[in-house]
Scaffold this active site. Structure first.
Site, PDB file in Angstrom:
ATOM      1  N   GLU A 158       8.541  -5.510   3.906  1.00  0.00           N
ATOM      2  CA  GLU A 158       7.668  -6.480   4.615  1.00  0.00           C
ATOM      3  C   GLU A 158       6.676  -5.757   5.524  1.00  0.00           C
ATOM      4  O   GLU A 158       6.314  -6.268   6.579  1.00  0.00           O
ATOM      5  CB  GLU A 158       8.493  -7.491   5.422  1.00  0.00           C
ATOM      6  CG  GLU A 158       9.224  -8.525   4.598  1.00  0.00           C
ATOM      7  CD  GLU A 158       8.305  -9.388   3.732  1.00  0.00           C
ATOM      8  OE1 GLU A 158       7.104  -9.471   4.033  1.00  0.00           O
ATOM      9  OE2 GLU A 158       8.806  -9.944   2.738  1.00  0.00           O
TER      10      GLU A 158
HETATM   11  C1  LIG Z   1      15.183  -2.137  -1.067  1.00  0.00           C
HETATM   12  C2  LIG Z   1      13.765  -2.590  -1.164  1.00  0.00           C
HETATM   13  C3  LIG Z   1      13.489  -3.931  -1.358  1.00  0.00           C
HETATM   14  C4  LIG Z   1      12.163  -4.366  -1.493  1.00  0.00           C
HETATM   15  N1  LIG Z   1      11.903  -5.682  -1.777  1.00  0.00           N
HETATM   16  C5  LIG Z   1      10.627  -6.039  -2.127  1.00  0.00           C
HETATM   17  C6  LIG Z   1      10.352  -7.337  -2.636  1.00  0.00           C
HETATM   18  O1  LIG Z   1      11.240  -8.192  -2.751  1.00  0.00           O
HETATM   19  N2  LIG Z   1       9.068  -7.627  -3.011  1.00  0.00           N
HETATM   20  C7  LIG Z   1       8.065  -6.697  -2.930  1.00  0.00           C
HETATM   21  O2  LIG Z   1       6.951  -7.011  -3.311  1.00  0.00           O
HETATM   22  N3  LIG Z   1       8.295  -5.459  -2.425  1.00  0.00           N
HETATM   23  C8  LIG Z   1       9.552  -5.107  -2.041  1.00  0.00           C
HETATM   24  N4  LIG Z   1       9.793  -3.840  -1.560  1.00  0.00           N
HETATM   25  C9  LIG Z   1       8.689  -2.910  -1.416  1.00  0.00           C
HETATM   26  C10 LIG Z   1       8.355  -2.636   0.055  1.00  0.00           C
HETATM   27  O3  LIG Z   1       7.740  -3.740   0.618  1.00  0.00           O
HETATM   28  C11 LIG Z   1       7.497  -1.357   0.113  1.00  0.00           C
HETATM   29  O4  LIG Z   1       8.338  -0.277  -0.224  1.00  0.00           O
HETATM   30  C12 LIG Z   1       6.864  -1.143   1.476  1.00  0.00           C
HETATM   31  O5  LIG Z   1       5.894  -2.131   1.744  1.00  0.00           O
HETATM   32  C13 LIG Z   1       6.218   0.233   1.622  1.00  0.00           C
HETATM   33  O6  LIG Z   1       5.417   0.557   0.521  1.00  0.00           O
HETATM   34  P1  LIG Z   1       5.641   1.974  -0.208  1.00  0.00           P
HETATM   35  O7  LIG Z   1       7.103   2.092  -0.492  1.00  0.00           O
HETATM   36  O8  LIG Z   1       4.711   2.069  -1.339  1.00  0.00           O
HETATM   37  O9  LIG Z   1       5.308   3.040   0.880  1.00  0.00           O
HETATM   38  P2  LIG Z   1       3.845   3.659   1.146  1.00  0.00           P
HETATM   39  O10 LIG Z   1       2.851   2.569   1.217  1.00  0.00           O
HETATM   40  O11 LIG Z   1       3.624   4.760   0.184  1.00  0.00           O
HETATM   41  O12 LIG Z   1       4.043   4.260   2.610  1.00  0.00           O
HETATM   42  C14 LIG Z   1       4.583   5.572   2.852  1.00  0.00           C
HETATM   43  C15 LIG Z   1       4.357   5.916   4.325  1.00  0.00           C
HETATM   44  O13 LIG Z   1       2.954   5.924   4.604  1.00  0.00           O
HETATM   45  C16 LIG Z   1       2.677   5.050   5.679  1.00  0.00           C
HETATM   46  N5  LIG Z   1       1.381   4.379   5.466  1.00  0.00           N
HETATM   47  C17 LIG Z   1       0.857   3.915   4.310  1.00  0.00           C
HETATM   48  N6  LIG Z   1      -0.330   3.350   4.545  1.00  0.00           N
HETATM   49  C18 LIG Z   1      -0.560   3.438   5.870  1.00  0.00           C
HETATM   50  C19 LIG Z   1      -1.610   3.027   6.731  1.00  0.00           C
HETATM   51  N7  LIG Z   1      -2.675   2.367   6.279  1.00  0.00           N
HETATM   52  N8  LIG Z   1      -1.492   3.279   8.060  1.00  0.00           N
HETATM   53  C20 LIG Z   1      -0.420   3.916   8.545  1.00  0.00           C
HETATM   54  N9  LIG Z   1       0.602   4.340   7.780  1.00  0.00           N
HETATM   55  C21 LIG Z   1       0.537   4.096   6.464  1.00  0.00           C
HETATM   56  C22 LIG Z   1       3.815   4.047   5.707  1.00  0.00           C
HETATM   57  O14 LIG Z   1       3.991   3.491   7.007  1.00  0.00           O
HETATM   58  C23 LIG Z   1       4.988   4.910   5.283  1.00  0.00           C
HETATM   59  O15 LIG Z   1       5.520   5.573   6.393  1.00  0.00           O
HETATM   60  C24 LIG Z   1      11.108  -3.417  -1.390  1.00  0.00           C
HETATM   61  C25 LIG Z   1      11.407  -2.058  -1.158  1.00  0.00           C
HETATM   62  C26 LIG Z   1      12.699  -1.648  -1.082  1.00  0.00           C
HETATM   63  C27 LIG Z   1      12.975  -0.173  -0.910  1.00  0.00           C
END
Ligand SMILES: Cc1cc2nc3c(=O)[nH]c(=O)nc-3n(C[C@H](O)[C@H](O)[C@H](O)COP(=O)(O)OP(=O)(O)OC[C@H]3O[C@@H](n4cnc5c(N)ncnc54)[C@H](O)[C@@H]3O)c2cc1C
Length: 606
Positions: free
Chosen positions: A439
């Site tokens: 989220e």
């Molecule tokens: C167990 C689990 C359940 C989930 N359930 C759902 C679900 O039901 N539906 C769904 O759609 N998704 C779901 N997700 C996905 C989840 O919402 C994302 O993993 C999350 O939003 C982060 O995206 P990412 O993993 O691609 O990380 P990234 O976007 O790659 O982020 C990596 C790091 O970079 C930082 N970062 C990236 N962009 C910025 C920025 N602009 N400014 C500052 N920092 C930044 C982040 O804060 C983080 O520390 C789930 C994930 C997990 C692991």
């Protein structure tokens, strides 16, 4: 292993004395709240303790299984879900015209805290389902509402939120899933990853809310639309028909929340497009998602609070049982329960105080959401909406980060046994981590706070809330030593908020990197000061209750002591955070591009 028991007395204190549930119950549409309040809380506490809690550790151990696209949840989950749905819990916040009970967000907050504390693996299903119901309720056509809402509210079907793709996590502008018009529906193809409860055996149908792009959609965030893609197509008479082309290609092996499946979903792989139905207008999908995300982000903040409280209960119970070392002050040679050692008491008090502050801030924010929605006075509605908008990223980011720290503290209280799975505390430590990631990560919440909440209105909301805290701090008077100490720290906290807000606004005109470099410490500062504000309110109420000879004086004395601890140990961090933001932001960007002071070749020679 300690059992989870909902802290009903503490919850009731916050609901009634800090968040004002009696006033919320006077708002049009919420009149039944006071009448049902105690029974809802008692029944939710019983369900959490007797149905969800016993499945928590077993669900974590068993996990979910995937076979040929089908997913099985751990033993007992299906039955627990059936009971949950039958008891009507899903409809608690849903409008009565859609078959719900239309109760306030404030009451939902307390109930959510119980579900998440008792069994976060289970609680995630209803949490996301609620988001799906809201999306459909808010923007879908009447026909879609009629087909889907009653069955999502009754629990016959379960909803999901499908946003994330391999290249689109924090940055949803990068969503690539395609939706091609096909008569009055669409054909959806692409892949979503990490979808919570994306496939399972709890219900015969799953209603996926999917973000996708039309072929001619503009690039970026303005070209994303929202679709309902049911697992099984619904026939005109409402019965289930053909299987839709959305299949689960696998589930993740995770650090925690093992009792719920995190799924990879493939759309349109077998028959050239899963059938999807547009929700609302084209290209407005992300806008709709953001409206719902407020509620989902609030709920995940509460999730952190719930898991931390469960960890606190376990640590407290262990500390009273574990005998180790003698009492440093008593001088007797016999070893005592570790609860007697000052450092263990510090750890427990630190957990207790921060949990109480999180609960108070989260519930007060929920009450604002209710007033923003139902107050007959437009000015109150606007003012409370602005407060809640500002606080949602704080509740999500600060509560989940603090909860992660507190679960680590709980493991520490257990010593070596904390590191061993059988005591169960390791599960809370593993489970809680995800709350600060999904989220929207804490970095994304903090960017929202600085960019959309502070800078966009030129600091007006921040200044208004700061002025309210300062005005309250002035009312902290009298001789009580605890109140005097709390007042000093609260005033310092407000000063730190003012100074850092001004510094960030001024920096943003020169150097956006510097302005955003300490956005997470800024979010944390808001959390500890706004939480401290609520703790100070609790202290003020407690002093008055004790002075009036309240029969529960012991309860209020404990509240006062906890608020004093919070002021000295947590609120006092405001000056340090102010220094970090104002003096330390520039240093953040000095991390060299290869991440080391020496380049890699030099390091290899060393
Ligand atoms: C167990 C689990 C359940 C989930 N359930 C759902 C679900 O039901 N539906 C769904 O759609 N998704 C779901 N997700 C996905 C989840 O919402 C994302 O993993 C999350 O939003 C982060 O995206 P990412 O993993 O691609 O990380 P990234 O976007 O790659 O982020 C990596 C790091 O970079 C930082 N970062 C990236 N962009 C910025 C920025 N602009 N400014 C500052 N920092 C930044 C982040 O804060 C983080 O520390 C789930 C994930 C997990 C692991």
């Amino acid at each position: 292993m300690a059992m989870y028991r909902a802290p009903l007395r503490d919850m009731s204190f916050v609901l009634r004395e800090l968040a004002g549930i009696d006033d919320i119950a006077k708002l049009p549409g919420f009149e039944e709240t006071v009448e049902v309040l105690d029974s809802v809380l008692a029944e939710a506490a019983a369900f959490a303790a007797h149905v969800l809690d016993p499945l928590n550790a077993a669900g974590d151990r068993a996990g979910c299984t995937w076979k040929d696209g089908e997913v099985s949840t751990p033993a007992g989950f299906k039955d627990a879900y059936r009971q949950f749905a039958q008891a009507g819990w899903i409809g608690l916040p849903v409008a009565t015209e859609h078959g719900g009970q239309g109760l306030p967000q404030l009451l939902l907050g307390a109930v959510l805290e119980m579900w998440n504390a008792a069994n976060v693996g289970f609680a995630n299903g209803p949490l996301l389902n609620q988001g799906a119901i809201e999306a459909i309720e808010l923007v879908a056509s009447d026909a879609l509402k009629k087909t889907y809402i009653p069955r999502l509210v009754s629990g016959e079907w379960l909803g999901t939120m499908c946003l994330t793709e391999p290249q689109a996590g924090s940055d949803l502008a990068a969503v690539r899933t395609k939706a091609v018009p096909d008569g009055d529906r669409y054909r959806v193809s692409g892949q979503k990853i990490f979808i919570t409860f994306g496939e399972h055996d709890l219900t015969p149908n799953i209603v996926h809310l999917v973000l996708a792009r039309l072929p001619d959609a503009p690039e970026g965030t303005k070209g994303i639309s929202l679709f309902i893609v049911p697992k099984v197509l619904v026939q005109a008479d409402g019965t289930l028909g053909e299987r839709n082309d959305v299949y689960c290609a696998g589930i993740e092996h995770k650090l925690g929340i093992n009792a719920n499946p995190t799924c990879t979903l493939n759309y349109g792989e077998k028959s050239g497009g899963a059938v999807g139905y547009l929700v609302g207008e084209v290209n407005r999908g992300l806008e709709y998602m953001f409206i719902m995300m407020n509620a989902a982000r609030f709920s995940v903040g509460i999730q952190g609070l719930g898991i931390a409280d469960r960890a606190y209960q376990s640590a407290l119970s262990y500390a009273k049982e574990r005998i180790q070392s003698r009492d440093i002050a008593a001088g007797a040679p016999q070893p005592v329960a570790i609860f007697r050692h000052p450092d263990v008491r510090r750890m427990l008090m630190s957990m207790k105080a921060q949990i109480e502050a999180m609960r108070a801030l989260a519930y007060v924010t929920a009450a604002s959401l209710d007033r923003a929605q139902k107050s007959p006075d437009a000015a109150v509605r606007g003012e409370r909406a602005a407060f809640a908008e500002f606080m949602i990223p704080v509740v999500k980011g600060w509560c989940t980060e603090t909860a992660t720290e507190l679960c680590s503290t709980a493991v520490q209280v257990f010593g070596g046994m904390g590191y061993i799975e059988e005591t169960g505390i390791a599960q809370q430590y593993r489970d809680v981590k995800i709350a600060s990631i999904y989220e929207g990560t804490t970095g994304i919440q903090a960017a929202d706070l600085v960019g959309r909440k502070l800078l966009r209105d030129r600091g007006a909301s921040a200044a208004k809330i700061g002025a309210d805290i300062a005005a309250f701090a002035r009312t902290l008077d009298g001789e009580d030593a605890d109140i005097v100490a709390i007042k000093i720290e609260l005033e310092r906290g407000v000063e730190a908020l003012g100074a850092t807000s001004s510094w960030i606004q001024a920096s943003a005109t020169r150097d956006l990197n510097a302005a955003f470099a300490c956005s997470v410490p800024y979010l944390k500062l808001w959390g500890i000061v706004a939480g401290g504000w609520q703790m100070a309110r609790a202290a003020q109420i407690s002093v008055a209750r004790i002075a009036a000879g309240d029969p529960e004086a012991a309860f209020y004395r404990a509240k006062l002591a906890t608020a004093r601890f919070y002021a000295d140990h947590v609120l006092s961090q405001s000056s340090w955070l102010q220094h970090q933001i104002v003096n330390g932001s520039a240093a953040v960007m000095r991390l060299t591009d290869d991440g080391y002071d020496l380049d890699r070749r030099t390091l290899a020679r060393v």
